[in-house]
Design a protein around this motif. Structure first.
Motif, PDB file in Angstrom:
ATOM      1  N   SER A  37      10.502   0.625  -6.685  1.00  0.00           N
ATOM      2  CA  SER A  37      11.183   1.291  -5.572  1.00  0.00           C
ATOM      3  C   SER A  37      12.372   2.107  -6.058  1.00  0.00           C
ATOM      4  N   LEU A  38      13.153   1.555  -7.002  1.00  0.00           N
ATOM      5  CA  LEU A  38      14.299   2.294  -7.528  1.00  0.00           C
ATOM      6  C   LEU A  38      13.854   3.487  -8.361  1.00  0.00           C
ATOM      7  N   TYR A  39      12.766   3.322  -9.100  1.00  0.00           N
ATOM      8  CA  TYR A  39      12.211   4.460  -9.858  1.00  0.00           C
ATOM      9  C   TYR A  39      11.862   5.594  -8.899  1.00  0.00           C
ATOM     10  N   GLU A  40      11.162   5.252  -7.820  1.00  0.00           N
ATOM     11  CA  GLU A  40      10.769   6.260  -6.839  1.00  0.00           C
ATOM     12  C   GLU A  40      11.989   6.869  -6.154  1.00  0.00           C
ATOM     13  N   ALA A  41      13.005   6.038  -5.885  1.00  0.00           N
ATOM     14  CA  ALA A  41      14.196   6.526  -5.195  1.00  0.00           C
ATOM     15  C   ALA A  41      14.978   7.523  -6.037  1.00  0.00           C
ATOM     16  N   THR A  42      15.024   7.319  -7.357  1.00  0.00           N
ATOM     17  CA  THR A  42      15.801   8.209  -8.216  1.00  0.00           C
ATOM     18  C   THR A  42      14.980   9.371  -8.770  1.00  0.00           C
ATOM     19  N   GLU A  43      13.684   9.142  -9.030  1.00  0.00           N
ATOM     20  CA  GLU A  43      12.852  10.194  -9.619  1.00  0.00           C
ATOM     21  C   GLU A  43      12.111  11.024  -8.565  1.00  0.00           C
ATOM     22  N   GLY A  44      11.933  10.454  -7.369  1.00  0.00           N
ATOM     23  CA  GLY A  44      11.233  11.174  -6.312  1.00  0.00           C
ATOM     24  C   GLY A  44       9.730  11.006  -6.333  1.00  0.00           C
ATOM     25  N   ILE A  45       9.196  10.257  -7.296  1.00  0.00           N
ATOM     26  CA  ILE A  45       7.750  10.034  -7.388  1.00  0.00           C
ATOM     27  C   ILE A  45       7.508   8.570  -7.724  1.00  0.00           C
ATOM     28  N   SER A  46       6.325   8.074  -7.362  1.00  0.00           N
ATOM     29  CA  SER A  46       5.963   6.704  -7.704  1.00  0.00           C
ATOM     30  C   SER A  46       5.438   6.660  -9.140  1.00  0.00           C
ATOM     31  N   PRO A  47       5.829   5.659  -9.919  1.00  0.00           N
ATOM     32  CA  PRO A  47       5.358   5.611 -11.310  1.00  0.00           C
ATOM     33  C   PRO A  47       3.906   5.178 -11.441  1.00  0.00           C
ATOM     34  N   PHE A  48       3.346   4.551 -10.410  1.00  0.00           N
ATOM     35  CA  PHE A  48       2.004   3.988 -10.555  1.00  0.00           C
ATOM     36  C   PHE A  48       1.004   4.467  -9.501  1.00  0.00           C
ATOM     37  N   ALA A  49       1.416   5.145  -8.461  1.00  0.00           N
ATOM     38  CA  ALA A  49       0.483   5.579  -7.412  1.00  0.00           C
ATOM     39  C   ALA A  49      -0.529   6.560  -7.991  1.00  0.00           C
ATOM     40  N   ARG A  50      -1.799   6.313  -7.718  1.00  0.00           N
ATOM     41  CA  ARG A  50      -2.879   7.168  -8.179  1.00  0.00           C
ATOM     42  C   ARG A  50      -3.779   7.506  -6.992  1.00  0.00           C
ATOM     43  N   ASP A  51      -4.815   8.294  -7.239  1.00  0.00           N
ATOM     44  CA  ASP A  51      -5.667   8.778  -6.150  1.00  0.00           C
ATOM     45  C   ASP A  51      -6.540   7.694  -5.544  1.00  0.00           C
ATOM     46  N   THR A  52      -6.879   6.667  -6.323  1.00  0.00           N
ATOM     47  CA  THR A  52      -7.754   5.606  -5.821  1.00  0.00           C
ATOM     48  C   THR A  52      -7.110   4.246  -6.049  1.00  0.00           C
ATOM     49  N   PRO A  53      -7.484   3.244  -5.255  1.00  0.00           N
ATOM     50  CA  PRO A  53      -6.935   1.895  -5.478  1.00  0.00           C
ATOM     51  C   PRO A  53      -7.232   1.362  -6.879  1.00  0.00           C
ATOM     52  N   ALA A  97      -7.668   3.062  -9.686  1.00  0.00           N
ATOM     53  CA  ALA A  97      -6.804   3.740 -10.647  1.00  0.00           C
ATOM     54  C   ALA A  97      -5.363   3.251 -10.530  1.00  0.00           C
ATOM     55  N   THR A  98      -4.933   2.973  -9.308  1.00  0.00           N
ATOM     56  CA  THR A  98      -3.570   2.462  -9.107  1.00  0.00           C
ATOM     57  C   THR A  98      -3.410   1.091  -9.752  1.00  0.00           C
ATOM     58  N   MET A  99      -4.397   0.195  -9.540  1.00  0.00           N
ATOM     59  CA  MET A  99      -4.316  -1.129 -10.152  1.00  0.00           C
ATOM     60  C   MET A  99      -4.340  -1.033 -11.669  1.00  0.00           C
ATOM     61  N   ALA A 100      -5.148  -0.120 -12.215  1.00  0.00           N
ATOM     62  CA  ALA A 100      -5.189   0.052 -13.673  1.00  0.00           C
ATOM     63  C   ALA A 100      -3.839   0.545 -14.195  1.00  0.00           C
ATOM     64  N   ALA A 101      -3.188   1.441 -13.445  1.00  0.00           N
ATOM     65  CA  ALA A 101      -1.878   1.955 -13.864  1.00  0.00           C
ATOM     66  C   ALA A 101      -0.835   0.847 -13.853  1.00  0.00           C
ATOM     67  N   VAL A 102      -0.854   0.027 -12.794  1.00  0.00           N
ATOM     68  CA  VAL A 102       0.099  -1.082 -12.708  1.00  0.00           C
ATOM     69  C   VAL A 102      -0.103  -2.061 -13.864  1.00  0.00           C
ATOM     70  N   ALA A 103      -1.344  -2.377 -14.170  1.00  0.00           N
ATOM     71  CA  ALA A 103      -1.635  -3.404 -15.163  1.00  0.00           C
ATOM     72  C   ALA A 103      -1.501  -2.911 -16.599  1.00  0.00           C
ATOM     73  N   LEU A 104      -1.827  -1.632 -16.851  1.00  0.00           N
ATOM     74  CA  LEU A 104      -1.981  -1.186 -18.235  1.00  0.00           C
ATOM     75  C   LEU A 104      -1.058  -0.054 -18.661  1.00  0.00           C
ATOM     76  N   GLU A 105      -0.626   0.789 -17.752  1.00  0.00           N
ATOM     77  CA  GLU A 105       0.101   2.000 -18.139  1.00  0.00           C
ATOM     78  C   GLU A 105       1.608   1.783 -18.084  1.00  0.00           C
ATOM     79  N   GLU A 106       2.298   2.378 -19.055  1.00  0.00           N
ATOM     80  CA  GLU A 106       3.764   2.386 -19.030  1.00  0.00           C
ATOM     81  C   GLU A 106       4.225   3.623 -18.262  1.00  0.00           C
ATOM     82  N   PRO A 107       5.179   3.472 -17.355  1.00  0.00           N
ATOM     83  CA  PRO A 107       5.635   4.635 -16.588  1.00  0.00           C
ATOM     84  C   PRO A 107       6.426   5.595 -17.470  1.00  0.00           C
ATOM     85  N   PRO A 108       6.444   6.864 -17.124  1.00  0.00           N
ATOM     86  CA  PRO A 108       7.299   7.795 -17.874  1.00  0.00           C
ATOM     87  C   PRO A 108       8.759   7.345 -17.783  1.00  0.00           C
TER      88      PRO A 108
END
Length: 491
Positions: free
Chosen positions: A198-214, A216-227
């Motif tokens: 939530s703080l990442y989104e509040a300061t950067e203006g974008i979600s670090p893990f939201a993707r086009d499909t559920p 892909a979103t779960m894969a981003a949460v579990a495996l990807e490091e946010p910018p």
């Protein structure tokens, strides 16, 4: 026809909705107070047994939230009632906006406001976790900023996962779920991860893990490091720590509060744990911030008068040119005799003066109502907030909505002063021009211009601004040794 719930609560307008229900304003006809009601969603095809199970679960969660009712950063839950087999939670009605609304309508927060939000939510989570209560759905839509600036966590403990057959399921909002929750493991660390998102989104203006499909979103949460966050300023370290994939490496709410007090930076070598890094030496006061603003009608009046004067002179100069270019023997005014006696005429110069007055007055009178109504919609007063963490500038539009303009934390600067002659607030950044450029990257760049002594960060320019002379006392109080009087700027 107005709906009355449980024979007591008269529904007003719908305030919002989510996956678990709808929230309405309501009037308690028994106690004669306004409240908020949340209707828990129930499948219309559910059996009586299933409805009873949903009501029982809602009552259980309401009891969890009621244990925290005295906390200043948690929305109070008063009761749970049933109406036609549908459970309704009775809560405190909060006048304000959600963090999600602020991000959508006004863009990212600056670090000072984001730090204020983080402090409020961490305080709420610290109290909840101490009472063995998990939120499970921390996100910008569930964080409110009340009209008085208080940060509140809403829907507390209500989003426990269940279906109408009372089978536990994965519940929450996917982009904010901690990786371990995807495996069915619930712990306080999951709430901290959600706060980090939530703080990442509040300061950067974008979600670090939201993707086009559920998926892909779960894969981003579990495996990807946010910018890495680039606009978070001193909150960068805190956000990075909260987004650790391993829950054991995430700070608790208490440890995160300590990290926040340290400015969000990792502890420096040789500094004891818990010893705060206070940045530059500052002896400013603590306490509630000072808020300075002006009345909207006063700003509208100033806006109208300024532009009406401009119209008078624009039309007047045009009229003067017409009069000066006229033939004094043939040029005449189609005016009553009394006006001809008052206005000079008969020579080019006198015709010029008369036309300056006539056309100038016509332009001013014609445009006066237009400019007044234009001012109602466009002349927004500044709101300057100066407190222990820094100085924030916001603006209030005609709807009463605020948008952040600039955010200046004390730990970014070496010195701040007020130039009363020019009407400027000037700051010298830590790191000089490089520090100012870093500030420019994550701030809204309200008045960042290079001037003698540093950079211009606020100015008494245009309608709606605050006279810098009024800022001196709160700057002296909260900026402490960072503040310099004009006579001290050479030191």
């Amino acid at each position: 026809m107005e709906q009355v719930v449980a024979g007591r609560f008269r529904l007003g307008r719908r305030l919002g909705s989510g996956g678990f229900g709808e929230v309405w304003s309501a009037y308690d006809e028994r106690l004669r107070v306004e409240v908020a009601l949340k209707r828990v969603r129930v499948d219309p095809q559910a059996s009586d047994t299933e409805r009873d199970a949903v009501l029982e679960r809602a009552e259980e969660e309401a009891r969890h939230a009621a244990r925290l009712r005295d906390h200043p950063n948690i929305v109070t839950v008063f009761d749970v009632v049933a109406d036609g087999g549908t459970p309704w939670l009775v809560m405190r009605l909060v006048q304000g906006r959600t963090l999600g609304q602020e991000i959508r309508e006004h863009g990212p927060l600056g670090p000072v406001m984001a730090r204020h939000v983080a402090a409020g939510v961490l305080s709420a989570l610290e109290a909840a976790h101490a009472s063995d209560v998990l939120h499970r759905d921390v996100k910008p839509a569930n964080i409110m900023v009340a009209e008085d600036g208080t940060v509140l966590l809403v829907d507390f403990g209500i989003a426990r996962g269940f279906t109408l057959t009372t089978q536990t399921v994965l519940v929450g909002t996917l982009p904010y779920m901690a990786p371990e929750r995807l495996n069915g493991k619930d712990s306080p660390a999951g709430d901290l991860f959600a706060l980090g998102v939530s703080l990442y989104e509040a300061t950067e203006g974008i979600s670090p893990f939201a993707r086009d499909t559920p998926t892909a979103t779960m894969a981003a949460v579990a495996l990807e490091e946010p910018p890495p966050p680039v606009r978070a300023g001193p909150l960068r370290g805190l956000i990075t720590a909260l987004l650790e994939k391993d829950p054991a490496k995430r700070p608790s709410a208490t440890a995160a509060s300590v990290l926040l007090a340290e400015g969000g930076r990792p502890r420096e070598p040789g500094r004891a744990e818990g010893e705060a890094d206070r940045g530059p030496d500052r002896t400013g006061a603590a306490g509630p911030p000072v808020v300075l603003t002006r009345s909207r009608m006063g700003v509208v009046a100033e806006y109208t008068v300024t532009l009406t004067k401009a119209c008078f002179w624009a039309f007047g100069i045009l009229g003067a040119l017409v009069g000066l270019c006229s033939d004094p023997h043939t040029f005449d005014f189609d005016l009553p005799d009394w006006a001809m006696e008052v206005l000079p005429h008969g020579t080019r110069l006198s015709n010029g003066f008369s036309m300056l007055f006539l056309l100038g007055a016509f332009g001013a009178v014609f445009f006066l109502p237009i400019l007044f109504f234009s001012g109602l919609f466009n002349a927004d007063p500044d709101v300057v907030t100066i407190g222990p963490d820094g100085m924030t500038v916001t603006r209030v539009n005609w709807k009463g909505q605020t948008r952040q303009v600039s955010d200046l934390p004390w730990d970014r600067i070496e010195r701040i002063t007020v130039d009363l002659v020019q009407g400027h607030v000037i700051a010298r950044f830590r790191g000089g021009d490089q520090g100012a450029e870093e500030w420019r990257q994550w701030d809204h760049q309200y008045r960042l211009e290079a001037v003698d002594g540093g950079h211009l960060v606020y100015s008494h320019r245009g309608d709606g601004s605050i006279a810098p002379a009024l800022l001196r006392a709160p700057l002296r109080r909260f900026a402490g040794s960072l503040y310099r009087e004009e006579s001290d700027t050479s030191s």
